[in-house]
Enzyme design. Structure first.
Site, mmCIF file in Angstrom:
data_model
loop_
_atom_site.group_PDB
_atom_site.id
_atom_site.type_symbol
_atom_site.label_atom_id
_atom_site.label_comp_id
_atom_site.label_asym_id
_atom_site.label_seq_id
_atom_site.Cartn_x
_atom_site.Cartn_y
_atom_site.Cartn_z
ATOM 1 C CG ASP A 135 -2.079 -0.974 1.062
ATOM 2 O OD1 ASP A 135 -2.619 -1.063 -0.061
ATOM 3 O OD2 ASP A 135 -2.418 -1.658 2.038
ATOM 4 C CG ASP A 195 -7.360 -3.196 -3.923
ATOM 5 O OD1 ASP A 195 -7.720 -4.153 -4.640
ATOM 6 O OD2 ASP A 195 -7.920 -2.903 -2.869
#
Ligand code: GLY
Length: 419
Positions: A135, A195
């Protein structure tokens, strides 16, 4: 005397009229109206944040300290008990709030927002060394990336380069992808989620800054392998693909936050659309543009896309139309569509009109109440319905992409350019 009083009254009347029509114009200008709202609402958010710091439970403090997570940093969402949820920097959402503050600075040019942005950005610096998650781009590019773009602060550049270096330690050369998660080791050997496309922007930036093609090649390989394995024939995307790190073989095609393995989780489709549009910007490779166009076509010809263009949390959710929406997916899609409108002259007007419709509907029907809702801008996002987590509530990344989309709309309409 009488004449003087009369002209004074006439003057005041004219000023009021002008003020009224000025306010009316502002209301009609959806960009100014939203930034006006955001200025007030985010100012209110600071008092909610202070309160949440002070009211942190003993249990939460102990957990953080025991696990070495550091201080609480930025807001993520509103909890079911109505409290504001602040996260430590390690949370994947910790960079969105500082990113919003940079967007406020970009729009207003007011140093108040710059100082706030600097403060909330600095809170997450330690993430530059966090190699146990993919992330990094969400956290560091939304915060430091925007900060560097707007200030040219060399310290921000160093932090971003370190972040990119840390991110590429997750690259698996036999597969050609960056590993997403380390959790659920009993279930997946090497999971990659759609993602992850969003994290590539940091690597393309690092390539441009350093001219080191390692960053570029990793990002392009990841995007190509994802294009091959994540997408179905109709260009909807799986959420999680699990790989064998030795052979590169696909082991599983799963979901984690969607309704079912074979369903189309809405935010995943949004990440795909945004990701491939950005990859086309950075590489000029036509296959990435085509992929973005196919995803757009999937989304906007889908019978379950609601009339207001704010998707349900999953396109295959069983109780549609009685399912929660995901305003965050809508905001991300709108931002991506403004960019996509630059790359296809034939469909440009269509993409822009779809994005405008989303922005209009988010403004009219999904906006939070001033001085309420803990300072968030948008209501009705869904984090993970299968985990019964963050359903139909304000979530910070919806606000981030909403402000980004508004800025993109403004730039398109004033200069015809975004970057
Ligand atoms: N990246 C996690 C999510 O979209 O919820």
């Amino acid at each position: 005397m009488k004449t003087k009083v009369c002209s004074l009254i006439a003057g005041v009347g004219m000023s009021l009229l002008l003020l009224g029509s000025c306010q009316q114009n502002k209301k009609e200008d959806i960009i100014a109206d939203n930034f006006d709202f955001a200025e007030k609402q985010l100012t209110y958010a600071f008092s909610c944040i202070d309160e949440a710091y002070t009211n942190e439970s003993e249990e939460s403090r102990e957990r953080r300290e025991k696990r070495g997570w550091g201080e609480l940093t930025n807001p993520r969402n509103i909890e079911p008990d109505g409290s504001l949820h602040l996260v430590p920097s390690r949370d994947w959402t910790s960079g969105f709030f500082p990113g919003e503050l940079w967007y406020m600075y970009e729009y207003t040019k007011n140093d108040f927002w710059k100082e706030k942005a600097k403060k909330h950005t600095a809170l997450i610096e330690r993430e530059k060394f966090n190699g146990i998650t993919h992330d990094m781009g969400f956290k560091m590019y939304c915060s430091y990336g925007n900060g560097y773009r707007l200030t040219n602060d060399e310290n921000y550049k160093d932090i971003l380069l370190q972040s990119a270096e840390t991110l590429i330690t997750r690259y698996k050369p036999n597969v050609g992808i960056l590993r997403s998660w380390d959790h659920n080791k009993d279930k997946w050997q090497c999971p990659v989620i759609i993602d992850n496309m969003m994290n590539l922007e940091l690597l393309f930036w690092a390539f441009r800054e350093t001219n080191d093609s390692t960053y570029y090649n990793i990002a392009v390989n990841h995007a190509k392998v994802t294009m091959k394995n994540h997408f179905r024939e109709d260009y909807s995307t799986y959420h999680v693909i699990d790989y064998d790190t030795i052979t590169g073989e696909v082991l599983k095609k799963n979901t984690h936050q969607g309704y079912a393995h074979e369903s189309a989780w809405s935010r995943g489709q949004a990440w795909g659309l945004y990701g491939y549009t950005m990859c086309y910007r950075e590489t000029g490779l036509p296959e990435f543009l085509k992929q973005a166009q196919h995803i757009e076509n999937y989304l906007f010809t889908h019978p379950n896309m609601p009339a207001d263009l704010i998707p349900y949390w999953d396109f295959d959710a069983p109780e549609i139309p009685n399912e929660p929406r995901d305003a965050s997916a809508a905001a991300c899609i709108a931002s991506a569509l403004y960019e996509l409108s630059l790359y296809d002259a034939d469909k440009s007007a269509r993409y822009k009109q779809l994005a405008d419709t989303i922005i209009k509907n988010l403004t009219l029907h999904y906006r939070a109440t001033l001085d309420r809702d803990k300072g968030f801008l948008l209501l009705h996002s869904t984090g993970s319905k299968p985990h019964n987590s963050e359903i139909d509530i304000p979530i910070v990344y919806a606000d981030y992409y909403f402000l980004e989309a508004l800025l993109r709309k403004m730039k398109l309409e004033t200069t015809g350019k975004l970057f």
